[in-house]
Structures are given as structure tokens and as C-alpha cells.
Design a protein around this motif. Structure first.
Motif, PDB file in Angstrom:
ATOM      1  N   HIS A 162     -31.552  11.679  23.401  1.00  0.00           N
ATOM      2  CA  HIS A 162     -31.366  11.558  24.855  1.00  0.00           C
ATOM      3  C   HIS A 162     -32.616  10.977  25.519  1.00  0.00           C
ATOM      4  CE1 HIS A 162     -27.491  13.154  24.510  1.00  0.00           C
ATOM      5  NE2 HIS A 162     -27.574  14.287  25.201  1.00  0.00           N
ATOM      6  N   ARG A 170     -24.756  18.060  24.474  1.00  0.00           N
ATOM      7  CA  ARG A 170     -25.965  18.756  24.941  1.00  0.00           C
ATOM      8  C   ARG A 170     -26.739  19.385  23.794  1.00  0.00           C
ATOM      9  NH1 ARG A 170     -25.644  19.215  30.408  1.00  0.00           N
ATOM     10  NH2 ARG A 170     -23.576  18.632  31.173  1.00  0.00           N
ATOM     11  N   VAL A 178     -28.662  12.349  30.496  1.00  0.00           N
ATOM     12  CA  VAL A 178     -29.967  12.165  29.844  1.00  0.00           C
ATOM     13  C   VAL A 178     -31.116  12.167  30.850  1.00  0.00           C
ATOM     14  CG1 VAL A 178     -28.973  10.928  27.891  1.00  0.00           C
ATOM     15  CG2 VAL A 178     -29.857   9.607  29.827  1.00  0.00           C
ATOM     16  N   ASN A 205     -24.400   6.938  20.806  1.00  0.00           N
ATOM     17  CA  ASN A 205     -24.687   6.540  22.192  1.00  0.00           C
ATOM     18  C   ASN A 205     -25.745   5.445  22.257  1.00  0.00           C
ATOM     19  OD1 ASN A 205     -22.941   8.436  23.307  1.00  0.00           O
ATOM     20  ND2 ASN A 205     -24.529   9.990  23.607  1.00  0.00           N
ATOM     21  N   ALA A 226     -24.677  11.683  19.644  1.00  0.00           N
ATOM     22  CA  ALA A 226     -25.915  11.352  20.354  1.00  0.00           C
ATOM     23  C   ALA A 226     -26.534  10.066  19.798  1.00  0.00           C
ATOM     24  CB  ALA A 226     -26.910  12.509  20.256  1.00  0.00           C
ATOM     25  N   ARG A 274     -32.660   7.656  27.711  1.00  0.00           N
ATOM     26  CA  ARG A 274     -33.176   7.648  29.081  1.00  0.00           C
ATOM     27  C   ARG A 274     -34.249   6.578  29.240  1.00  0.00           C
ATOM     28  NH1 ARG A 274     -37.386   9.380  32.112  1.00  0.00           N
ATOM     29  NH2 ARG A 274     -36.917  10.264  34.169  1.00  0.00           N
ATOM     30  N   TYR A 315     -23.201   9.653  31.243  1.00  0.00           N
ATOM     31  CA  TYR A 315     -24.258   9.673  30.225  1.00  0.00           C
ATOM     32  C   TYR A 315     -25.625   9.552  30.894  1.00  0.00           C
ATOM     33  CZ  TYR A 315     -27.258   8.131  26.348  1.00  0.00           C
ATOM     34  OH  TYR A 315     -28.290   8.009  25.445  1.00  0.00           O
ATOM     35  N   ARG A 316     -25.719   8.618  31.840  1.00  0.00           N
ATOM     36  CA  ARG A 316     -27.004   8.403  32.514  1.00  0.00           C
ATOM     37  C   ARG A 316     -27.467   9.710  33.181  1.00  0.00           C
ATOM     38  NH1 ARG A 316     -28.695   7.085  37.175  1.00  0.00           N
ATOM     39  NH2 ARG A 316     -26.600   6.929  38.032  1.00  0.00           N
ATOM     40  N   TRP A 334     -34.116  14.348  30.430  1.00  0.00           N
ATOM     41  CA  TRP A 334     -34.881  14.250  29.182  1.00  0.00           C
ATOM     42  C   TRP A 334     -36.003  13.221  29.279  1.00  0.00           C
ATOM     43  CZ3 TRP A 334     -35.051  18.046  25.996  1.00  0.00           C
ATOM     44  CH2 TRP A 334     -33.964  18.920  25.922  1.00  0.00           C
TER      45      TRP A 334
END
Ligand SMILES: Nc1nc2c(c(=O)[nH]1)N[C@H]1C(S)=C(S)[C@@H](COP(=O)(O)OP(=O)(O)OC[C@H]3O[C@@H](n4cnc5c(=O)[nH]c(N)nc54)[C@H](O)[C@@H]3O)O[C@H]1N2
Ligand SMILES: Nc1nc2c(c(=O)[nH]1)N[C@H]1C(S)=C(S)[C@@H](COP(=O)(O)OP(=O)(O)OC[C@H]3O[C@@H](n4cnc5c(=O)[nH]c(N)nc54)[C@H](O)[C@@H]3O)O[C@H]1N2
Ligand SMILES: [Mo]
Length: 639
Positions: free
Chosen positions: A172, A507, A203, A258, A255, A176, A199-200, A206
Motif C-alpha cells: 500500500h 487491509r 492507501v 494492485n 495487494a 500511495r 483504492y486511492r 500508508w
């Protein structure tokens, strides 16, 4: 402590049967053993499952799942894929509709950035790693994300030594940072994916500094990886069990996927996602339908049209719901839901997490048939043991590797004693249970598979020979498809582009077995170069390389406990306790220990591991147990 002689296993050459629960196994004729096996299985049609062999050929796996579905009327069929890469298959199919690795080995040589995430390919996938080395020699930069500075990591430009079970925070934070630095491929995200806004937001917390705190990796190193991956023209992301063998393995996989969606590193030559599968034919076993939710050709069992096709091909009725996976079959042994098992080439008595519990469950079965090449500990619990030929070198057929390449294997050795081919044995049992399948040879099985699996239709044995293996999908007998999957995502025409790929909104969820004062050390388990899985197949020879089992500690911890190399210690978890000698390894850091499951007859590592399973894929958290280490009162050394 005695000087350790790793156990060697006896090759099975004749069938064995047991006259009653308390009597030992004795030799029997094939007729007697097969009759007994068939009678025993017939009594348990409603509470039955097959464990199929990820080392055996595609043809064996096809016939094994057909035995479960047609002869026994159940979809309870699975293999060690469950302990291994089931989260990769679940994650990839949820995003792209198909569970295979997307790239070819060759592409690794023509890429710019290689990320090896939770994968020690130098030890576990040496053939693939040859391609990595060629890539590095050609200028590719390699990054390794692994709690240990493994032999793979030693080749990396940068090693990100994260804390066990912190992969989602790491991924993440990378995501980010890519977004923050304006390095996302916005056009691709817009056209080919869904869920980016969520998604934005997910993250956003993080930051690099929060990730540094949670993962233990310096913010600068995380940032460097994020920029290198996103800026690369071509980038390959490979992962293996460091990602999947967690109670949230499928979330971990999502994850990582992504990151490919964010940067468009998917569906193009040189860019892709490559989970390196475990056994020589674990990819093929799943492709052949030896899993509870798919029919051969990875076709969804819940699709009525698909079922209809197989029902008419096999002249049977297929139950319209998924069967139990390996983990669920073990759970069902507890309440009587599963009373009989036909175990073909698996050794769960030693490979399952919390092995004491697994052995207790296997022992309580009403009927267990084991078909193997060696007398394993699982076979020792069986009512009938059937000696098979090895899928490797003693059998004709095909296997499918991690790049989806189907290749021929051939009989080069004469099998010992009365050992018979897996397919023959399964067909003998089927015949005794009323299904007379006539296969002249492995090719006849393969041609039946081709007739029901569009992805394999174009692969005749002759073509496999001609091309030295062919990758699926191969629907046509006159052409080959591109070496990578999901090129459709780049199509400008929405019709041809097909379903968009969803971001995974997953998560952070730390390991279940928490460390505390009583169990202060994190144990992660995995592989060494010199031995294979439960040691059955690599146990039969003496070599100075084969050190036997050790608990590996970093120099600081060894000093703290006042122990030296070779000194025996007690290793205990909340489930069990074993005695093992110490090895000191600078690949580790304080608070982290490493063991394998290769020598369970001397040190049964899986007595320590926890059966905390991924709810989506059923894979156990082999990679994270909490342990305590105690010096033994009398100092004992082993070589
Ligand atoms: N020599 C040899 N080769 C084999 C096998 C064998 O037994 N011996 N077995 C075969 C099989 S069945 C399989 S499935 C493959 C497995 O191949 P790999 O997955 O490469 O092997 P492992 O050593 O189990 O695990 C890989 C790495 O995960 C790291 N790891 C542990 N916890 C974490 C974590 O929380 N996060 C991250 N990022 N990494 C973590 C470990 O330190 C380890 O280096 O190997 C296959 N090849
Ligand atoms: N602690 C810990 N435990 C783990 C793991 C871990 O990382 N840590 N990893 C897990 C993983 S990834 C895996 S894949 C499993 C592996 O677990 P298993 O699959 O149970 O273990 P193997 O030793 O590979 O057992 C394979 C068996 O197949 C037999 N065999 C080989 N070829 C043939 C054939 O052609 N026909 C037949 N009939 N039999 C054959 C062999 O003799 C052997 O008994 O272990 C899991 N357990
Ligand atoms: Mo595996």
C-alpha cells in the motif's frame, strides 16, 4: 543427542494391506489390495475425498478428478496446491478471470525491473532463476522483498527486509507513493480497471514513514522500489509463499496485483505477474480439475453449460456445488463429514500445519487408501497402500509448469517390483466400482481432455513434441498464442477489452499467532536448496550438503541465548515442542528464526505451525508462528 542420520524411505514395490486397525501392514497381491480398496471406498460414497498428486502427470490428475466426480459422485478433490499457491489462483482469477501466472520465463530476460517478493527462487526455482540472472546480466534491476536476506536477495540491487506479515502495508505504501509522485498509468487505470478511487483512499494513510514503522524497512528503500517499478518501461513482479502462506494470503496477493494495475505492468511483453508454482505439476493438477471448484480446463463448476458439456462427455451427473478443499476435508474429518480418503501422492501427515492434529484426524478415518512411490508416514496410517510408478522418469504423459507450458515426460526407467502407473491403478479401482474406462495409453487420456478443454484443444502430443512444449491457452491446432496473458486489457475497443480488472480493497491484518513474553520469537518456515518438501523424495541419499534440520538464528540471538552451532535447544510454540540443533545464519535478524519441514522424522517442524487458514483459499499460515527457545540443561551437540 545421537549423531543424526536423516531417515531414508523405502520404495514401495508391492501392495500392502492391513487386516484390522491394530495389525501392521502386510504384503498382498494386486487383486486382493484393489478388491479391498474398492470395497472400502464403496462403503463411504457420501463422506469421501481424493487428494490428488501435484507431482504426477496431467493425465493422472485428470483421471483422479474424474474418479472423484464420476465414480464417487463428489467434487471433494484437491491437492497440496491448497497449502501453497491457492491464494495466487484465487487472487488472479478474481481480478483477471484466470488463475495462471501471466508471463513467460523468457520475458524475464527482456525486462527492466524484476521484483522478487517473498520468493527465494535461487533455492526453490533454480531454472526460473537462471532467466533472472540473464535478465540481470542484460541490465535489469532486481529488488527482493523478504524478511531474510536470502540467497536470492544477495543478487538484488536492494533488499527490503520487512517484518513477517507486513506485506500489505509495504504494497500500500508503494501504491500511495506511485500515485503521489504522479507515476501511475492513468490512461490504463481509467480504461482497464475499476475501484481506483476507493483504492486511492484506502492507501492514503500508508505514508512512507508509517510503512517504515510497521514493516521495519527504511522509507527511502520503499520509495526507491516504488519509483523504479513505476518508471520502468517493462517490469515483472514475482511472488511465492512469503505472500501466500498467511491467514490472509489471498489479500496479500490482491495487494501485489494492485501495483500492476496501477502501473499497467500487465498484458504486455516483458511486464507481468508471475507466481512461481511449487511442485513440478501443481499448475497442471489444477488445470486438470483436481480442485473442488473447477472442471478440467479451469472451467467453473457452477456454470450450467460447462457442467452439461462434461455430463454428456462422461455420461454422468455432476453435483452442482463446489466440493471441499483439502483444508475443509481435514476439518470435515472432525465431525464425520469425511470418513474415507484416497490419497494419491501426498504426505499430509507431515506437511499439514499442526501435524499432530492432522495425524490424529487421518488415524481416525474409517478407510484410507494411499497410493505413493514411498512408504510415507501417511502411508503407514493407511488400510491399503498401492505402489505407483514415479510421474517423473517412470511414466508417459505431460506436466505443466509455472509459465503454463505443457511438456511431455517419458518413461526412461523401468519401475521397481510390481509398481504400476497411477492411471492404471485408478482405472482398476473405477472398473471394480462399475466404470470401465478404456484408455489405451496416456495419450488417449490427453485426447479426451483436449475434447473438453478449449484451452488445451490445440495441443496434440505431436505438436507438444514439435514445439518442445506449448503454453495454454492453445485453442487452435494451427497456431500459437502470445506468451503472455491479458493483452486484451490494452485493446482500445471496449468489446474486445472485456471485463475490467478490479483493484483489491484489502487491509493489513497481522499474523494470528502473536509474539509475546512467553513466545517472543517469530518463526518462519520454508525451503533450503538441498532437500525437497517432506524429505520423502530427497531422503534416500547421503550427502555432505544434507545437514538435517536446524533452527536457524541470527548471531545476536544465539549470543543472547548463549548457544553455539550444533547445540541442541528446545523450540516450543502454543501447539507443540521439538528439539533441534542451532545453526547461525546472518540472513536473519534479531527476533526471527527459520526452519524447514524437510526432516519431520527427526524434527517435526509442523508440530509448531498454526492452522490459521486464509478464509478464501484455505492456505495455512506456515510463514508466521510464535515460538520460544530454551537452552537444554545438558549441552548436547550434533554434527
Ligand atoms: N530446493 C527446493 N525447491 C523447492 C521445494 C523444496 O522443498 N526444496 N519445494 C517446492 C514447492 S512445493 C514450493 S511451493 C516452492 C516454494 O518456493 P518459495 O516460496 O520461494 O520458498 P519458501 O522458502 O517456502 O518461501 C519463500 C520466502 O518467503 C519468505 N517469507 C517468509 N515470511 C514472509 C513474509 O511475511 N513476507 C514476505 N515477503 N516474505 C516472507 C521466506 O523468508 C522465504 O525466503 O518451492 C518449490 N521448490
Ligand atoms: N512448515 C511448513 N509446512 C509446509 C510448507 C512450508 O513452507 N512450511 N509448505 C507447504 C507446501 S508449499 C507444500 S506443496 C506441501 C507439500 O506437501 P506434500 O505434497 O504432502 O509433500 P511431499 O513431500 O511433496 O509429498 C509428495 C508425495 O508424493 C509422492 N509422489 C511423488 N511422485 C509421485 C507420483 O508420480 N505418483 C504418486 N502416486 N506419488 C508420487 C512422494 O513419494 C511423496 O510421498 O507442504 C506444505 N507444508
Ligand atoms: Mo508447494
Amino acid at each position: 543427542m545421537r549423531k543424526r542420520q536423516p531417515k531414508t524411505y523405502t520404495r514401495l514395490t508391492r501392495p500392502l494391506v492391513r487386516d484390522s486397525r491394530d495389525e501392521p501392514l502386510r504384503q498382498a497381491s494386486w487383486e486382493e489390495a484393489l478388491d479391498r480398496a474398492a470395497r472400502g471406498l464403496a462403503r463411504h460414497r457420501d463422506a469421501f475425498g481424493v487428494f490428488s498428486c501435484a507431482r504426477a502427470t496431467n493425465e493422472t490428475n485428470y483421471v483422479a478428478q474424474k474418479f472423484a466426480r464420476v465414480v464417487m459422485g463428489t467434487n471433494n478433490v484437491d491437492s497440496c496446491n491448497r497449502t501453497c499457491h491457492a491464494p495466487s489462483v484465487a487472487g488472479l482469477s478474481a481480478v483477471f478471470g484466470s488463475g495462471g501466472g501471466t508471463s513467460s520465463y523468457e520475458e524475464i530476460e527482456h525486462t527492466d525491473v524484476i521484483v522478487m517478493w517473498g520468493s527465494n527462487a535461487r533455492f526453490a526455482h533454480p531454472i526460473f532463476f537462471q532467466h533472472v540472472l540473464k535478465g540481470i546480466r542484460g541490465g535489469a534491476r532486481m529488488y527482493a522483498v523478504d524478511p531474510r536476506r536470502t540467497s536470492t536477495a544477495q543478487w538484488a540491487e536492494s533488499w527490503l527486509g520487512l517484518n513477517v506479515g507486513t506485506d500489505i502495508p509495504m504494497a500500500h505504501a508503494i501504491g500511495r507513493e506511485i500515485i503521489r509522485a504522479g507515476l501511475a498509468d492513468e490512461a490504463f487505470v481509467e480504461r482497464a480497471t475499476t475501484g481506483f478511487e476507493e483504492y486511492r483512499e484506502l492507501v492514503e494513510p500508508w505514508t512512507l514513514s508509517l510503512a517504515e514503522k510497521v514493516t521495519g524497512v527504511p522509507a527511502r528503500a520503499i520509495q526507491e522500489l516504488a519509483h523504479a517499478y513505476a518508471r520502468a518501461e517493462r517490469a515483472q513482479l514475482s511472488w511465492t509463499l512469503g505472500i501466500t502462506e498467511h491467514h490472509n494470503g489471498t489479500d496479500n496477493v490482491r495487494a501485489l496485483i494492485n501495483l500492476a494495475l496501477l502501473t499497467g505492468h500487465i498484458g504486455r511483453y516483458g511486464s507481468g505477474l508471475q507466481p512461481l508454482r511449487g511442485q513440478n505439476n501443481v499448475q497442471g493438477g489444477g488445470d486438470m480439475g483436481a480442485i473442488p471448484n473447477r472442471l478440467p480446463g479451469f472451467q467453473d463448476l457452477l456454470d450450467a453449460d460447462v457442467r452439461l458439456k462434461f455430463e454428456s462427455a462422461w455420461d454422468t451427473v455432476i453435483r452442482p456445488h463446489y466440493g471441499l478443499n483439502l483444508t475443509e476435508m481435514f476439518e470435515a474429518m472432525e465431525d464425520g463429514g469425511l470418513r474415507a480418503v484416497y490419497c494419491i501422492g501426498e504426505n499430509p501427515a507431515q506437511s499439514e500445519a499442526d501435524s499432530e492434529q492432522a495425524v490424529r484426524r487421518l488415524r481416525a478415518l474409517d478407510f484410507l487408501v494411499v497410493q505413493d512411490i514411498f512408504l510415507t508416514r501417511t502411508a503407514e496410517l493407511a488400510h491399503v497402500v498401492l505402489p505407483a510408478t514415479a510421474g517423473w522418469a517412470e511414466t508417459e504423459g505431460t506436466t505443466t509448469n509455472s509459465e503454463r507450458r505443457v511438456q511431455r515426460v517419458r518413461r526412461a526407467l523401468t519401475p521397481p517390483g510390481e509398481a504400476r502407473e497411477d492411471i492404471d491403478i485408478i482405472c482398476e479401482l473405477a472398473a471394480r466400482l462399475g466404470h470401465d474406462w478404456k484408455y489405451a495409453d496416456a495419450e488417449a487420456v490427453w485426447n479426451e481432455l483436449r475434447s473438453v478443454s478449449p484451452d488445451h484443444y490445440g495441443m496434440t502430443y505431436a505438436r507438444l513434441e514439435e514445439h518442445q512444449g506449448i503454453q495454454w491457452p492453445c485453442p487452435g491446432t494451427d497456431r500459437l498464442e502470445p506468451a503472455y496473458l491479458h493483452g486484451r486489457l490494452w485493446e482500445p475497443d471496449p468489446q474486445r477489452r472485456g471485463m475490467p480488472a478490479p483493484f483489491g480493497l484489502v487491509r493489513h491484518d497481522p499474523p494470528v499467532d502473536l509474539t509475546d513474553e512467553e513466545y517472543p520469537i517469530r518463526l518462519t518456515t520454508g525451503r533450503r536448496l538441498d532437500s525437497y518438501n517432506t524429505g520423502v523424495q530427497s531422503g534416500g541419499f547421503a550427502s555432505p550438503l544434507r545437514r538435517g534440520e536446524y533452527v536457524e538464528l541470527c548471531p545476536e540471538d544465539a549470543e543472547r541465548y548463549g548457544v553455539v552451532v550444533g547445540e541442541a535447544v528446545r523450540v516450543s510454540s502454543r501447539r507443540g515442542s521439538v528439539v533441534a540443533p542451532v545453526w547461525i545464519d546472518t540472513a536473519l535478524r534479531p527476533g526471527l528464526a527459520f526452519m524447514t519441514m524437510h526432516f519431520p522424522d527427526e524434527v517435526d517442524t509442523n508440530q509448531l505451525t498454526i492452522e490459521a487458514n486464509c478464509p478464501i483459499a484455505g492456505t495455512a499460515e506456515f510463514k508466521a508462528s510464535a515460538i520460544r527457545i530454551e537452552k537444554l540443561p545438558a549441552v548436547t551437540y550434533v554434527r
